[in-house]
Motif scaffolding. Structure first.
Motif, mmCIF file in Angstrom:
data_model
loop_
_atom_site.group_PDB
_atom_site.id
_atom_site.type_symbol
_atom_site.label_atom_id
_atom_site.label_comp_id
_atom_site.label_asym_id
_atom_site.label_seq_id
_atom_site.Cartn_x
_atom_site.Cartn_y
_atom_site.Cartn_z
ATOM 1 N N VAL A 30 4.641 15.605 -0.829
ATOM 2 C CA VAL A 30 5.935 15.127 -1.318
ATOM 3 C C VAL A 30 7.046 16.151 -1.085
ATOM 4 C CG1 VAL A 30 4.919 13.541 -2.977
ATOM 5 C CG2 VAL A 30 5.478 15.868 -3.712
ATOM 6 N N ALA A 33 7.896 15.733 2.626
ATOM 7 C CA ALA A 33 8.544 14.444 2.884
ATOM 8 C C ALA A 33 9.945 14.401 2.289
ATOM 9 C CB ALA A 33 7.689 13.310 2.321
ATOM 10 N N GLY A 34 10.100 14.881 1.064
ATOM 11 C CA GLY A 34 11.406 14.870 0.421
ATOM 12 C C GLY A 34 12.410 15.764 1.116
ATOM 13 N N ASP A 61 13.081 6.813 5.447
ATOM 14 C CA ASP A 61 11.891 6.236 4.815
ATOM 15 C C ASP A 61 10.726 6.223 5.804
ATOM 16 O OD1 ASP A 61 12.868 4.434 2.127
ATOM 17 O OD2 ASP A 61 14.415 4.857 3.603
ATOM 18 N N ALA A 64 9.620 9.927 6.893
ATOM 19 C CA ALA A 64 8.900 10.626 5.833
ATOM 20 C C ALA A 64 7.514 10.021 5.625
ATOM 21 C CB ALA A 64 9.706 10.589 4.540
ATOM 22 N N GLU A 65 7.413 8.694 5.723
ATOM 23 C CA GLU A 65 6.093 8.072 5.602
ATOM 24 C C GLU A 65 5.200 8.487 6.762
ATOM 25 O OE1 GLU A 65 5.529 4.209 3.836
ATOM 26 O OE2 GLU A 65 4.572 3.518 5.691
ATOM 27 N N PRO A 99 7.778 7.098 0.432
ATOM 28 C CA PRO A 99 8.459 8.215 1.096
ATOM 29 C C PRO A 99 9.834 8.516 0.523
ATOM 30 C CG PRO A 99 8.456 6.261 2.489
ATOM 31 C CD PRO A 99 7.551 5.963 1.339
ATOM 32 N N VAL A 100 10.570 7.448 0.152
ATOM 33 C CA VAL A 100 11.852 7.593 -0.542
ATOM 34 C C VAL A 100 11.874 6.534 -1.646
ATOM 35 C CG1 VAL A 100 14.362 7.518 -0.389
ATOM 36 C CG2 VAL A 100 13.037 8.445 1.520
ATOM 37 N N SER A 115 10.474 11.635 -3.393
ATOM 38 C CA SER A 115 9.312 11.293 -2.574
ATOM 39 C C SER A 115 8.086 11.391 -3.476
ATOM 40 C CB SER A 115 9.172 12.244 -1.383
ATOM 41 O OG SER A 115 10.212 12.048 -0.461
#
Length: 271
Positions: A30, A33-34, A61, A64-65, A99-100, A115
Protein backbone atom coordinates in the motif's frame (compact mmCIF):
# COMPACT_ATOMS: atom_id res chain seq x y z
CA UNK A 1 -7.25 18.51 -15.65
CA UNK A 2 -4.27 17.45 -17.75
CA UNK A 3 -4.34 13.96 -19.21
CA UNK A 4 -1.77 11.22 -19.06
CA UNK A 5 -1.91 7.74 -20.52
CA UNK A 6 -1.42 4.38 -18.87
CA UNK A 7 1.92 3.86 -17.18
CA UNK A 8 4.06 0.76 -16.72
CA UNK A 9 6.19 1.28 -13.64
CA UNK A 10 9.71 -0.12 -13.34
CA UNK A 11 9.87 -1.92 -10.01
CA UNK A 12 12.94 -2.24 -7.86
CA UNK A 13 13.78 -5.93 -7.33
CA UNK A 14 12.84 -7.57 -4.03
CA UNK A 15 14.73 -10.34 -2.24
CA UNK A 16 12.18 -13.13 -2.07
CA UNK A 17 14.67 -15.49 -0.39
CA UNK A 18 14.09 -13.67 2.92
CA UNK A 19 10.79 -14.58 4.64
CA UNK A 20 8.46 -11.59 4.98
CA UNK A 21 5.31 -11.62 7.14
CA UNK A 22 1.99 -11.14 5.38
CA UNK A 23 1.34 -7.92 7.27
CA UNK A 24 4.71 -6.52 6.20
CA UNK A 25 3.98 -7.46 2.59
CA UNK A 26 0.64 -5.66 2.87
CA UNK A 27 2.30 -2.56 4.34
CA UNK A 28 4.88 -2.41 1.57
CA UNK A 29 2.22 -2.87 -1.12
CA UNK A 30 0.00 0.00 0.00
CA UNK A 31 2.87 2.40 0.66
CA UNK A 32 4.27 1.80 -2.83
CA UNK A 33 0.85 1.93 -4.52
CA UNK A 34 -0.24 5.07 -2.69
CA UNK A 35 3.00 6.86 -3.45
CA UNK A 36 2.66 6.00 -7.14
CA UNK A 37 -0.95 7.21 -7.26
CA UNK A 38 -0.05 10.50 -5.57
CA UNK A 39 2.81 11.06 -8.03
CA UNK A 40 0.57 10.39 -11.01
CA UNK A 41 -2.11 12.71 -9.63
CA UNK A 42 0.42 15.53 -9.43
CA UNK A 43 1.38 14.93 -13.07
CA UNK A 44 -2.24 14.93 -14.39
CA UNK A 45 -4.59 12.05 -15.10
CA UNK A 46 -7.07 10.71 -17.62
CA UNK A 47 -10.47 10.02 -16.02
CA UNK A 48 -13.21 7.59 -17.02
CA UNK A 49 -16.67 6.95 -15.61
CA UNK A 50 -17.90 3.48 -14.64
CA UNK A 51 -21.51 3.24 -13.40
CA UNK A 52 -22.26 6.90 -12.62
CA UNK A 53 -20.85 10.44 -12.51
CA UNK A 54 -19.52 9.68 -9.01
CA UNK A 55 -18.12 6.23 -9.90
CA UNK A 56 -14.84 7.17 -11.56
CA UNK A 57 -11.56 5.49 -12.40
CA UNK A 58 -8.22 6.94 -13.46
CA UNK A 59 -4.94 5.77 -14.92
CA UNK A 60 -3.55 5.90 -11.38
CA UNK A 61 -6.09 3.28 -10.22
CA UNK A 62 -4.95 0.93 -12.98
CA UNK A 63 -1.23 1.59 -12.57
CA UNK A 64 -1.32 1.16 -8.78
CA UNK A 65 -3.30 -2.07 -9.09
CA UNK A 66 -0.84 -3.38 -11.67
CA UNK A 67 2.03 -2.56 -9.31
CA UNK A 68 0.43 -4.53 -6.47
CA UNK A 69 -0.33 -7.49 -8.74
CA UNK A 70 3.27 -7.60 -9.95
CA UNK A 71 4.61 -7.42 -6.41
CA UNK A 72 2.32 -10.23 -5.26
CA UNK A 73 3.56 -12.35 -8.16
CA UNK A 74 7.02 -11.98 -6.61
CA UNK A 75 6.16 -12.27 -2.91
CA UNK A 76 3.08 -14.51 -2.87
CA UNK A 77 2.85 -16.30 -6.25
CA UNK A 78 0.59 -19.06 -4.87
CA UNK A 79 -2.03 -16.71 -3.43
CA UNK A 80 -5.15 -15.57 -5.24
CA UNK A 81 -6.09 -11.94 -5.70
CA UNK A 82 -9.04 -9.73 -6.63
CA UNK A 83 -8.57 -6.10 -7.62
CA UNK A 84 -11.24 -3.44 -7.89
CA UNK A 85 -10.09 -2.63 -11.41
CA UNK A 86 -10.33 -6.20 -12.67
CA UNK A 87 -7.18 -8.10 -11.71
CA UNK A 88 -7.96 -11.66 -10.65
CA UNK A 89 -6.35 -15.02 -10.04
CA UNK A 90 -7.34 -17.96 -7.86
CA UNK A 91 -5.57 -19.33 -4.81
CA UNK A 92 -6.24 -20.82 -1.38
CA UNK A 93 -5.78 -17.38 0.19
CA UNK A 94 -6.97 -14.17 -1.45
CA UNK A 95 -5.59 -10.63 -1.48
CA UNK A 96 -8.19 -7.91 -2.07
CA UNK A 97 -6.76 -4.77 -3.67
CA UNK A 98 -8.18 -1.25 -3.70
CA UNK A 99 -5.46 0.76 -5.44
CA UNK A 100 -7.20 4.11 -4.87
CA UNK A 101 -10.06 3.96 -2.38
CA UNK A 102 -11.92 7.24 -2.68
CA UNK A 103 -11.25 7.93 -6.35
CA UNK A 104 -13.89 10.67 -6.54
CA UNK A 105 -12.12 12.51 -3.72
CA UNK A 106 -8.74 11.76 -5.28
CA UNK A 107 -9.70 13.34 -8.61
CA UNK A 108 -11.60 16.24 -7.04
CA UNK A 109 -8.66 17.50 -5.00
CA UNK A 110 -10.04 16.19 -1.73
CA UNK A 111 -7.20 14.50 0.17
CA UNK A 112 -9.36 11.82 1.83
CA UNK A 113 -8.28 8.73 -0.13
CA UNK A 114 -5.94 5.79 0.34
CA UNK A 115 -4.43 2.63 -1.07
CA UNK A 116 -5.55 -0.55 0.69
CA UNK A 117 -5.05 -4.32 0.62
CA UNK A 118 -6.57 -7.09 2.68
CA UNK A 119 -5.70 -10.78 2.91
CA UNK A 120 -8.22 -13.50 3.73
CA UNK A 121 -8.14 -17.25 4.18
CA UNK A 122 -10.81 -19.87 4.81
CA UNK A 123 -11.32 -18.48 8.33
CA UNK A 124 -11.84 -14.87 7.23
CA UNK A 125 -9.71 -11.77 7.73
CA UNK A 126 -5.99 -12.49 8.03
CA UNK A 127 -4.18 -9.15 7.50
CA UNK A 128 -4.80 -5.66 6.21
CA UNK A 129 -2.96 -2.43 5.46
CA UNK A 130 -4.14 1.07 4.57
CA UNK A 131 -1.91 3.96 3.46
CA UNK A 132 -3.36 7.49 3.67
CA UNK A 133 -0.92 9.65 1.66
CA UNK A 134 -2.32 13.07 2.64
CA UNK A 135 -1.30 12.44 6.27
CA UNK A 136 1.47 9.92 5.55
CA UNK A 137 -0.39 7.45 7.78
CA UNK A 138 0.11 3.71 7.44
CA UNK A 139 -2.15 1.31 9.35
CA UNK A 140 -1.17 -2.36 9.52
CA UNK A 141 -2.82 -5.15 11.47
CA UNK A 142 -4.25 -8.63 11.37
CA UNK A 143 -5.04 -11.87 13.10
CA UNK A 144 -1.51 -12.26 14.49
CA UNK A 145 -0.51 -8.60 14.62
CA UNK A 146 -2.19 -5.91 16.74
CA UNK A 147 -2.89 -2.83 14.64
CA UNK A 148 -0.24 -0.14 14.45
CA UNK A 149 -0.32 3.37 13.01
CA UNK A 150 3.08 4.38 11.62
CA UNK A 151 4.59 1.65 13.75
CA UNK A 152 2.95 2.71 17.01
CA UNK A 153 0.50 0.18 18.56
CA UNK A 154 -3.07 1.46 18.84
CA UNK A 155 -5.09 1.25 22.03
CA UNK A 156 -7.70 -1.48 22.19
CA UNK A 157 -11.24 -0.34 21.52
CA UNK A 158 -13.47 0.03 24.56
CA UNK A 159 -17.24 -0.31 24.65
CA UNK A 160 -19.30 2.82 24.09
CA UNK A 161 -23.01 3.09 23.28
CA UNK A 162 -24.08 4.01 19.78
CA UNK A 163 -25.68 7.21 21.08
CA UNK A 164 -22.25 8.51 22.12
CA UNK A 165 -20.25 7.82 18.96
CA UNK A 166 -19.96 9.11 15.41
CA UNK A 167 -20.89 6.89 12.48
CA UNK A 168 -19.12 6.97 9.13
CA UNK A 169 -21.41 5.96 6.32
CA UNK A 170 -22.61 6.62 2.79
CA UNK A 171 -25.94 6.56 0.99
CA UNK A 172 -25.95 6.61 -2.80
CA UNK A 173 -28.30 9.44 -3.94
CA UNK A 174 -30.23 7.35 -6.53
CA UNK A 175 -31.25 5.02 -3.70
CA UNK A 176 -33.00 7.82 -1.80
CA UNK A 177 -36.24 6.79 -3.50
CA UNK A 178 -35.96 3.28 -1.96
CA UNK A 179 -38.00 3.88 1.20
CA UNK A 180 -37.12 0.50 2.71
CA UNK A 181 -33.37 0.96 2.33
CA UNK A 182 -33.56 4.55 3.50
CA UNK A 183 -35.48 3.45 6.60
CA UNK A 184 -32.89 0.75 7.30
CA UNK A 185 -30.06 3.28 7.00
CA UNK A 186 -31.81 5.80 9.26
CA UNK A 187 -32.49 3.11 11.87
CA UNK A 188 -28.77 3.08 12.67
CA UNK A 189 -27.46 6.56 11.88
CA UNK A 190 -30.47 8.12 13.61
CA UNK A 191 -29.36 6.57 16.90
CA UNK A 192 -25.76 7.81 16.72
CA UNK A 193 -24.31 11.04 18.11
CA UNK A 194 -23.51 12.27 14.60
CA UNK A 195 -22.84 10.97 11.09
CA UNK A 196 -19.90 11.61 8.76
CA UNK A 197 -19.87 10.90 5.01
CA UNK A 198 -16.20 11.13 4.04
CA UNK A 199 -15.77 9.02 0.92
CA UNK A 200 -13.18 6.31 1.60
CA UNK A 201 -14.25 3.14 3.40
CA UNK A 202 -10.72 2.02 4.22
CA UNK A 203 -9.67 5.37 5.70
CA UNK A 204 -12.94 5.35 7.65
CA UNK A 205 -12.13 1.90 9.05
CA UNK A 206 -8.61 3.02 9.91
CA UNK A 207 -10.27 5.89 11.76
CA UNK A 208 -12.48 3.44 13.63
CA UNK A 209 -9.45 1.38 14.66
CA UNK A 210 -7.74 4.57 15.87
CA UNK A 211 -10.78 5.82 17.81
CA UNK A 212 -11.38 8.88 15.62
CA UNK A 213 -14.69 7.43 14.40
CA UNK A 214 -16.98 5.32 16.56
CA UNK A 215 -18.71 3.05 14.06
CA UNK A 216 -18.52 2.13 10.38
CA UNK A 217 -21.89 1.38 8.76
CA UNK A 218 -22.40 1.04 5.03
CA UNK A 219 -24.13 -1.14 2.44
CA UNK A 220 -23.12 -2.31 -1.00
CA UNK A 221 -19.37 -2.58 -0.49
CA UNK A 222 -16.98 -4.50 -2.68
CA UNK A 223 -14.71 -6.98 -0.86
CA UNK A 224 -11.75 -4.64 -1.52
CA UNK A 225 -13.62 -1.94 0.45
CA UNK A 226 -14.14 -4.18 3.48
CA UNK A 227 -11.30 -6.63 4.07
CA UNK A 228 -8.36 -4.19 4.33
CA UNK A 229 -9.93 -1.98 6.99
CA UNK A 230 -11.90 -4.55 8.96
CA UNK A 231 -8.62 -6.35 9.70
CA UNK A 232 -7.45 -3.20 11.48
CA UNK A 233 -10.61 -2.95 13.59
CA UNK A 234 -10.59 -6.61 14.61
CA UNK A 235 -6.91 -6.40 15.55
CA UNK A 236 -7.64 -3.73 18.19
CA UNK A 237 -10.36 -5.81 19.82
CA UNK A 238 -13.25 -4.46 17.77
CA UNK A 239 -16.21 -6.32 16.33
CA UNK A 240 -17.56 -6.65 12.79
CA UNK A 241 -20.82 -7.91 11.37
CA UNK A 242 -22.25 -8.41 7.88
CA UNK A 243 -26.05 -8.26 7.85
CA UNK A 244 -28.30 -9.28 4.96
CA UNK A 245 -31.61 -7.41 5.10
CA UNK A 246 -34.30 -6.47 2.60
CA UNK A 247 -32.10 -7.31 -0.38
CA UNK A 248 -29.13 -5.26 0.85
CA UNK A 249 -25.89 -6.22 2.58
CA UNK A 250 -24.78 -4.01 5.48
CA UNK A 251 -21.22 -3.89 6.78
CA UNK A 252 -20.74 -2.80 10.39
CA UNK A 253 -17.52 -2.44 12.42
CA UNK A 254 -16.51 -0.72 15.64
CA UNK A 255 -16.44 -1.35 19.38
CA UNK A 256 -18.44 -4.37 20.46
CA UNK A 257 -21.27 -2.44 22.15
CA UNK A 258 -21.88 -0.01 19.29
CA UNK A 259 -21.83 -2.83 16.73
CA UNK A 260 -24.30 -4.88 18.77
CA UNK A 261 -26.65 -1.90 19.15
CA UNK A 262 -26.40 -1.10 15.44
CA UNK A 263 -27.26 -4.67 14.46
CA UNK A 264 -30.22 -4.68 16.86
CA UNK A 265 -31.49 -1.36 15.49
CA UNK A 266 -31.10 -2.53 11.92
CA UNK A 267 -33.04 -5.75 12.53
CA UNK A 268 -35.77 -4.08 14.58
CA UNK A 269 -39.14 -4.54 12.83
CA UNK A 270 -40.49 -1.31 11.36
CA UNK A 271 -43.91 -0.47 9.94
Amino acid sequence: MRCAGMRTTTLAPVDTSVPVADSDVAASLVKEAGTLAATMLAEGLDTHYKTSISDVVSAADHAAEELVVRRLAEWRPDDGLVGEEGASRSGKRTWYIDPVDGTYNFLSGLPYWCSAVGLTDESGSLAGAVYYPARDELWVGGRDRPTTLNGVPLARLTDRPLAEVSVSSYFHPPRMSDEQQLADWRSVVGKAATVRVLGSASVDLGGVATGRIGLFFQSGLGPWDWWPGVALVLAVGGAAEIVELHGSTYYIAGNTQSVSEAVTALRQPRP
